[in-house]
Design a protein around this motif. Structure first.
Motif, PDB file in Angstrom:
ATOM      1  N   ILE A 150      13.865  13.250   9.395  1.00  0.00           N
ATOM      2  CA  ILE A 150      12.459  13.163   9.894  1.00  0.00           C
ATOM      3  C   ILE A 150      11.653  14.489   8.997  1.00  0.00           C
ATOM      4  O   ILE A 150      10.535  13.994   8.778  1.00  0.00           O
ATOM      5  CB  ILE A 150      12.193  13.452  11.151  1.00  0.00           C
ATOM      6  N   GLY A 151      12.489  15.460   8.642  1.00  0.00           N
ATOM      7  CA  GLY A 151      11.766  16.584   7.679  1.00  0.00           C
ATOM      8  C   GLY A 151      11.261  16.090   6.519  1.00  0.00           C
ATOM      9  O   GLY A 151      10.496  16.324   6.027  1.00  0.00           O
ATOM     10  N   LEU A 211       4.974  11.862   3.977  1.00  0.00           N
ATOM     11  CA  LEU A 211       4.018  11.450   4.818  1.00  0.00           C
ATOM     12  C   LEU A 211       2.569  12.225   5.067  1.00  0.00           C
ATOM     13  O   LEU A 211       2.447  12.699   6.005  1.00  0.00           O
ATOM     14  CB  LEU A 211       4.258  10.848   6.042  1.00  0.00           C
ATOM     15  N   THR A 212       2.003  12.582   4.010  1.00  0.00           N
ATOM     16  CA  THR A 212       0.825  13.380   3.804  1.00  0.00           C
ATOM     17  C   THR A 212      -0.597  12.648   4.307  1.00  0.00           C
ATOM     18  O   THR A 212      -0.525  11.570   4.474  1.00  0.00           O
ATOM     19  CB  THR A 212       0.585  13.845   2.488  1.00  0.00           C
ATOM     20  N   SER A 268       0.929  -1.280   0.066  1.00  0.00           N
ATOM     21  CA  SER A 268       0.066  -0.019  -0.027  1.00  0.00           C
ATOM     22  C   SER A 268       0.857   1.260   0.035  1.00  0.00           C
ATOM     23  O   SER A 268       0.642   2.145  -0.877  1.00  0.00           O
ATOM     24  CB  SER A 268      -0.878  -0.029   1.277  1.00  0.00           C
ATOM     25  N   ALA A 269       1.970   1.225   0.773  1.00  0.00           N
ATOM     26  CA  ALA A 269       2.642   2.430   0.945  1.00  0.00           C
ATOM     27  C   ALA A 269       3.615   2.664  -0.357  1.00  0.00           C
ATOM     28  O   ALA A 269       3.452   3.695  -0.958  1.00  0.00           O
ATOM     29  CB  ALA A 269       3.674   2.560   2.138  1.00  0.00           C
ATOM     30  N   VAL A 270       4.149   1.624  -0.998  1.00  0.00           N
ATOM     31  CA  VAL A 270       4.743   1.739  -2.020  1.00  0.00           C
ATOM     32  C   VAL A 270       4.064   2.151  -3.291  1.00  0.00           C
ATOM     33  O   VAL A 270       4.178   3.073  -4.063  1.00  0.00           O
ATOM     34  CB  VAL A 270       5.548   0.486  -2.502  1.00  0.00           C
ATOM     35  N   SER A 271       2.840   1.484  -3.305  1.00  0.00           N
ATOM     36  CA  SER A 271       1.706   1.735  -4.429  1.00  0.00           C
ATOM     37  C   SER A 271       1.597   3.445  -4.240  1.00  0.00           C
ATOM     38  O   SER A 271       1.152   3.870  -5.609  1.00  0.00           O
ATOM     39  CB  SER A 271       0.711   1.092  -4.422  1.00  0.00           C
ATOM     40  N   TYR A 272       1.325   3.775  -3.465  1.00  0.00           N
ATOM     41  CA  TYR A 272       1.163   5.420  -3.248  1.00  0.00           C
ATOM     42  C   TYR A 272       2.021   6.098  -3.969  1.00  0.00           C
ATOM     43  O   TYR A 272       1.739   7.041  -4.494  1.00  0.00           O
ATOM     44  CB  TYR A 272       0.692   5.653  -1.772  1.00  0.00           C
ATOM     45  N   ALA A 273       3.420   5.705  -3.513  1.00  0.00           N
ATOM     46  CA  ALA A 273       4.569   6.668  -4.292  1.00  0.00           C
ATOM     47  C   ALA A 273       4.571   6.523  -5.861  1.00  0.00           C
ATOM     48  O   ALA A 273       4.845   7.209  -6.497  1.00  0.00           O
ATOM     49  CB  ALA A 273       5.803   6.031  -3.500  1.00  0.00           C
ATOM     50  N   VAL A 274       4.308   5.073  -6.158  1.00  0.00           N
ATOM     51  CA  VAL A 274       4.149   4.974  -7.701  1.00  0.00           C
ATOM     52  C   VAL A 274       3.050   5.549  -8.111  1.00  0.00           C
ATOM     53  O   VAL A 274       3.377   6.289  -9.301  1.00  0.00           O
ATOM     54  CB  VAL A 274       4.051   3.347  -7.825  1.00  0.00           C
ATOM     55  N   TRP A 327      -1.893   8.763   4.405  1.00  0.00           N
ATOM     56  CA  TRP A 327      -2.214   7.909   5.579  1.00  0.00           C
ATOM     57  C   TRP A 327      -3.557   7.308   5.145  1.00  0.00           C
ATOM     58  O   TRP A 327      -4.091   6.261   5.579  1.00  0.00           O
ATOM     59  CB  TRP A 327      -2.284   8.705   6.891  1.00  0.00           C
ATOM     60  N   MET A 328      -4.559   8.003   4.562  1.00  0.00           N
ATOM     61  CA  MET A 328      -5.623   7.625   3.980  1.00  0.00           C
ATOM     62  C   MET A 328      -5.419   6.497   3.332  1.00  0.00           C
ATOM     63  O   MET A 328      -6.362   5.435   3.397  1.00  0.00           O
ATOM     64  CB  MET A 328      -6.585   8.880   3.568  1.00  0.00           C
ATOM     65  N   TRP A 329      -4.787   6.499   2.319  1.00  0.00           N
ATOM     66  CA  TRP A 329      -4.589   5.449   1.290  1.00  0.00           C
ATOM     67  C   TRP A 329      -4.026   4.212   1.927  1.00  0.00           C
ATOM     68  O   TRP A 329      -4.385   2.911   1.636  1.00  0.00           O
ATOM     69  CB  TRP A 329      -3.724   5.856   0.008  1.00  0.00           C
TER      70      TRP A 329
END
Length: 542
Positions: free
Chosen positions: A108-109, A115-116, A82-88, A120-122
């Motif tokens: 962290i910055g 991490l918008t 899920s996390a990687v698919s959002y980036a792609v 987090w919703m996706w």
């Protein structure tokens, strides 16, 4: 009484998981296909790619899905996917080992900017909720006894593999063309992109600590007479079948043919591999093809290192995307370093750019030298970009990198034009050397591997060597030397011409033949693999 959990067999669970991943986590990949592959000319591709992807995904999931282990692997796969698919999907990120390294080194910055709320919703909707439901709402049923479950799984694995190979065979031209033109598209496919990135990162971490194995520590060289220069021209993707000097029905080497009494053509030569990444390190190593170990070659010195250690000056000029580690420890330049204003594309420049300022480089050589020119040659699939308009002599041509859309005649014409241009480049190098006074000079040309042009439905190259067609493993080879070079190296050129046509040679000969030509004494040298040895008088290594 109603069951509180959804009971699924292992194979059904794997199939549903594969479908979910393909449809949801690979939206970015499907979007890329819609943008780059039109339906009009690629009906077979679009019809088969979902089947291929599902079969391949099902095969991969079968390897990860086992009792007890799946309760950890599936939720982890869902969250990471899920996390990687959002980036792609949203940021068009190609997730490879470099991207994973960037994530591991981020602060962290930087992480906070990525991490918008949308991320987090996706992650919650497509990753966390399905993972939670899988853990609490699904009951996986395994057939007992265990060997029946194992047998069912093996049947599905075999069926998946058969489907993959069948699809590829049915639409080989479309797939090979697509992946050649879109070399990084695999970094868009979830979860293979981040799993592959993790494996490669782990290997690179291990690999970085491997010590370099030195060879030829006893290498020595003594200069005799005039300064000596050997230019090695490494061809790219030129096959022997279309080489005019080999008796091809077309004269694709007219300029070299006009020098027939000066050059030596080798019609029977085989390559070390069917791709540059294999052939280039192999032909410069001291290992013959039958015993070649790619991992060892990465951490072992090669021919150029031995030459440099002996006192021979060594340089590398590149127009083909790098030397695959071969030139890492010697002086090397990319064509763009000295020819930034040339009309180049993303693949490189025209090969004539390798000749710019070559005279000055030769003049400034301090001693005997070996210079490597790594050409773009006949690199596909965009063959039409490998030569200037003046060499567009065979027409009609295939003026696209979607080679499966062209006729066989168009494809052959375009490829033959690349060979014509290679012929011109080699002739220009010979002419340049002929005009260098007081220099014992020679040029040795050989291609790294061949190419398929649609024979038996196969295009391009990189077919496994054991099953590769002859078009990918037979390569042209040519040698020229002026009188001074032949005299210093004790070469009988007439003898060499006879042997060139009577015997078979391969990339295995290059390591030892160059050492012999440059009079480098070392225990690494093997006379039987020096193709010039039988025509060299009073060889010091005998």
């Amino acid at each position: 009484m109603m069951q509180s959990k959804w009971v699924l067999s292992s194979n059904r669970a794997i199939l549903l998981l594969s479908i979910y991943i393909l449809l949801i986590f690979n939206i970015g990949f499907w979007s890329y296909l819609f943008q780059h592959v039109t339906l009009k000319n690629n009906v077979i591709f679009w019809f088969t790619v979902p089947v291929l992807m599902l079969a391949a995904m099902n095969f991969c999931m079968q390897l990860l899905f086992w009792p007890y282990l799946h309760w950890l692997m599936v939720p982890l796969l869902l969250l990471l996917g899920s996390a990687v698919s959002y980036a792609v999907m949203m940021q068009h990120i190609y997730f490879d080992a470099n991207m994973l390294q960037n994530i591991m080194q981020t602060n962290i910055g930087e992480a906070g900017a990525w991490l918008t709320p949308q991320f987090w919703m996706w992650l919650g909707i497509t990753g966390l909720l399905p993972a939670q439901w899988y853990c609490w709402g699904v009951n996986i049923h395994y057939t007992k006894p265990w060997y029946r479950e194992f047998g069912k799984r093996i049947v599905v694995i075999i069926a998946s593999l058969i489907t993959v190979f069948t699809v590829i065979l049915l639409a080989y031209g479309s797939y090979i063309s697509f992946f050649r033109n879109n070399k990084t598209v695999n970094h868009l496919i979830v979860p293979t992109n981040f799993v592959g990135a993790a494996v490669k990162t782990a290997y690179n971490t291990y690999d970085a600590h491997q010590p370099l194995q030195r060879i030829g520590m006893d290498a020595s060289h003594q200069r005799h007479g005039n300064k000596r220069l050997l230019i090695l021209v490494i061809g790219e993707t030129t096959r022997a079948q279309n080489w005019g000097l080999n008796g091809y029905q077309r004269q694709t080497t007219p300029e070299l043919a006009a020098m027939a009494n000066q050059v030596v053509n080798f019609p029977h030569v085989s390559s070390c591999g069917t791709a540059t990444a294999v052939s280039l390190p192999c032909l410069f190593s001291n290992m013959p093809r039958q015993h070649y170990q790619a991992n060892l070659a990465k951490h072992q010195e090669g021919l150029l290192d031995v030459l440099q250690r002996s006192g021979v000056a060594v340089s590398w000029r590149d127009n083909d995307g790098g030397c695959k580690g071969v030139c890492d420890r010697i002086r090397h330049l990319d064509v763009r370093d000295w020819a930034p204003n040339l009309k180049c594309n993303s693949d490189g420049c025209l090969d004539e750019s390798l000749l710019i300022n070559l005279h000055g480089m030769i003049t400034n050589m301090p001693n005997d030298a070996v210079l490597v020119l790594h050409t773009m040659g006949s690199h596909g699939p965009a063959y039409y970009q490998r030569y200037p308009e003046a060499f567009r002599r065979f027409t009609p041509t295939c003026d696209t990198n979607q080679i499966q859309q062209c006729t066989r005649e168009q494809l052959r014409n375009t490829y033959d034009n690349t060979v014509l241009y290679t012929d011109h480049i080699l002739a220009e190098i010979i002419k340049l050397l002929q005009n260098e006074s007081g220099l014992a000079s020679a040029m040795w040309y050989f291609s790294d591997h061949g190419e398929s042009l649609g024979e038996n439905g196969i295009y391009l190259h990189a077919t496994p060597y054991a099953i590769a067609p002859e078009e990918q493993t037979r390569v042209p080879m040519l040698f020229w030397a002026n009188h001074d070079f032949a005299e210093i190296s004790n070469l009988d050129m007439n003898c060499l011409r006879r042997h060139a046509h009577q015997q078979e040679f391969s990339h295995d000969n290059i390591f030892h033949s160059v050492l012999g030509l440059m009079d480098v004494k070392t225990s690494e040298y093997q006379t039987q693999l020096d193709l010039f040895a039988s025509c060299r008088k009073n060889n010091f290594n005998y």
